[in-house]
Scaffold this active site. Structure first.
Site, PDB file in Angstrom:
ATOM      1  N   ASP A 187       0.870  -1.185   0.000  1.00 18.08           N
ATOM      2  CA  ASP A 187       0.000   0.000   0.000  1.00 18.08           C
ATOM      3  C   ASP A 187       0.902   1.228   0.000  1.00 18.08           C
ATOM      4  OD1 ASP A 187      -2.242   1.798   0.428  1.00 18.08           O
ATOM      5  OD2 ASP A 187      -3.340   0.075   1.175  1.00 18.08           O
ATOM      6  N   HIS A 231       2.196   1.960  -3.191  1.00 18.52           N
ATOM      7  CA  HIS A 231       1.272   2.901  -3.807  1.00 18.52           C
ATOM      8  C   HIS A 231       1.778   4.331  -3.695  1.00 18.52           C
ATOM      9  CE1 HIS A 231      -2.396  -0.032  -3.429  1.00 18.52           C
ATOM     10  NE2 HIS A 231      -1.350  -0.563  -4.045  1.00 18.52           N
TER      11      HIS A 231
END
Length: 536
Positions: free
Chosen positions: A343, A366
């Protein structure tokens, strides 16, 4: 003749015996006189010595005469006279020394910290460090002792693996400036019983002042069991996946729900590996945090945070495993760290201000994100954020701001500078329509975004270089771009031109590709928050 001869022999024999008798008597007399002479000489010597001593006692004593006892003279056996037979003396045989039996060494006792010690080693409190025995109680005991001593050190030594269940190292009554010296490895339990119905954290430090976590050790959350059992309908999915469309258009929005028997029974609530709450002057340096069930390192309600030379490591497809998560935390510096996860490498949430991130390697993951903010119509305030000198590779997004519809508050005073990108799908993103649910309703209110600067953002992208999706009621204002050089790399995705909606600002230099969609200046009309919704 015979008789006369016999008489003569008898006379001779008698004379010889008389001579021998006279000689023996003479010899004994000499010996006796010699003995009397020796005793007389010895007595005279002793008297002379006594006199000499009595005279010397009247004189001042020198250091040579300081001995109060004199050794007795050793009598020597006089040597035998020549011609006398020498009898052999039997050799003096020394008896062999009796063997000394060494007692067995006593059984080692558990070491106890010295009184006044400032170091508290978990091994001294009963920790085994074999990776199988539960060392939670030993860690709790070591902390209880370290907590009482200012500037103490709790030692987790190298070359050991410590199995530790959910644990909280808590104040607020602990002394200041405690060091948690982590050089060994701490691993999380993988059985569901250890977690009950689920916990939000595994290792927590709360309400402390001057707490430092340092060393070359590892915190391993062993999160594979959590990731594999995830129900795709239960955990949030990054909404910006909607912007990524494979060339074959066969990707599913959500993977199929797993059969229940495939799950391993772990709680649905997944813990953060290492969390700091309500603490002041926090430092984390040198350690590695890996395979967390969810977020790796979280700071909540903290002030004065320093993170450097830290490694975060989890697979790129591990769900919701943020690297570093900041919430309600201010005065933060993060630098010289490598973050690889599933993430956001760094997630900056509501209540954060004065955050400075530099010299960080990010990927997979991310990217670095502000948000998501304003979920469930909440107020979010973020300000004075600087992210610079960062390298990103194979990440979904680069630098991003994401907010929910319906929220209030603001994001302002943000600088993204000198970001180097390699095959990043979406390098620059502002998304005020973020939604990680299956469906979100449209709302007019939004968290305002203003004063965001992008400079020297360079590298390659694989989907879309810029995506500005701003609110109709609260457009993005004062967005400035300079030194943007982003080149496409065709992989397996559809590629798009820059996109802008309700984004206003200024292009300070030509960009590659041209970002013509940015509206120059300010909007004619902008939404107004109530005084209650304004961030101060």
């Amino acid at each position: 003749m015979i008789t006369r001869e016999s008489q003569r022999l008898r006379s001779v024999t008698i004379m010889i015996l008389m001579v021998i008798l006279v000689w023996s008597v003479t010899l004994q007399t000499c010996i006796a006189r010699k003995g009397r002479h020796w005793r007389h000489h010895h007595s005279s010597s002793s008297s002379s010595s006594t006199l000499s001593d009595s005279l010397s006692s009247k004189k001042p004593k020198s250091h040579h005469n300081s001995h109060s006892h004199k050794s007795k003279p050793q009598l020597k056996t006089p040597p035998p006279k020549s011609g006398s037979p020498v009898l052999p003396q039997p050799p003096q045989v020394q008896p062999p020394p009796s063997p000394q039996v060494q007692p067995p060494p006593p059984a080692p006792l558990p070491l106890q910290p010295l009184e006044g010690s400032q170091e508290f080693n978990v091994l001294d409190f009963g920790a085994k460090g074999d990776g199988m025995s539960d060392d939670t109680e030993a860690f709790e005991a070591a902390w209880a002792s370290a907590c009482k001593v200012e500037a103490s050190t709790m030692v987790i030594p190298p070359d050991y693996i410590f199995l530790v269940g959910p644990i909280s190292f808590s104040g607020p009554y602990c002394q200041a400036n405690i060091v948690f010296q982590l050089d060994g490895m701490i691993v999380a339990p993988t059985d569901s019983e250890s977690w009950g119905r689920g916990l939000l954290w595994w290792i927590e430090f709360t309400k402390l002042k001057g707490i430092t976590i340092q060393g070359n050790g590892v915190i391993d959350g062993r999160g594979t069991g959590w990731w594999q059992q995830d129900n795709p309908f239960d955990y949030p999915v990054d909404d910006d996946f909607k912007l990524i469309v494979p060339l074959n258009n066969t990707v599913q929005e959500r993977p199929p729900m797993p059969i229940r028997s495939e799950l391993n029974g772990m709680p649905s609530i997944k813990p953060t590996a290492l969390r700091f709450y309500g603490s002041i002057d926090v430092t984390v340096t040198g350690i590695t945090i890996q395979n967390s069930p969810q977020c790796h390192l979280k700071f909540d309600n903290c002030v004065q945070v320093l993170v450097h030379d830290v490694t975060v490591s989890s697979p790129g497809d591990s769900p919701n495993t943020d690297g570093i998560h900041l919430q309600n935390t201010r005065d933060v510096m993060i630098h010289t760290s490598t973050l690889a996860c599933g993430d956001d490498c760094i997630s900056i949430q509501t209540g954060c201000s004065n955050v400075y991130v530099h010299n960080v390697n990010c990927g997979p993951g991310h990217g670095i994100s502000i948000g998501s903010l304003g979920k469930d119509s909440t107020k979010a305030c973020v300000s004075n954020i600087t992210v610079r000198d960062v390298v990103m590779h194979n990440t979904m997004t680069g630098v991003r701001i994401k907010t929910w519809q319906g929220g209030v508050g603001s994001v302002k005073g943000v600088l993204f500078s000198n970001i180097q990108l390699t095959e990043v799908q979406l390098p620059i993103v502002i998304d005020q329509f973020y939604c990680d649910h299956r469906k979100c309703r449209n709302q007019t209110s939004a968290v305002a975004v203003e004063g965001v600067t992008y400079e020297k953002i360079r590298g390659t992208y694989t989907v879309k270089p810029v995506h500005f999706a701003c609110s109709d009621s609260f457009p993005c204002v004062d967005v400035q771009l300079s030194g943007i050089e982003l080149k496409p790399v065709q992989l397996q995705y559809h590629m798009y031109d820059p996109f802008c909606w309700k984004a206003f600002g200024l292009l300070n230099s030509p960009t590659v590709p041209p970002i013509d969609c940015l509206q120059i200046g300010k909007p004619a009309r902008n939404g107004v928050h109530t005084d209650h919704d304004i961030c101060v």
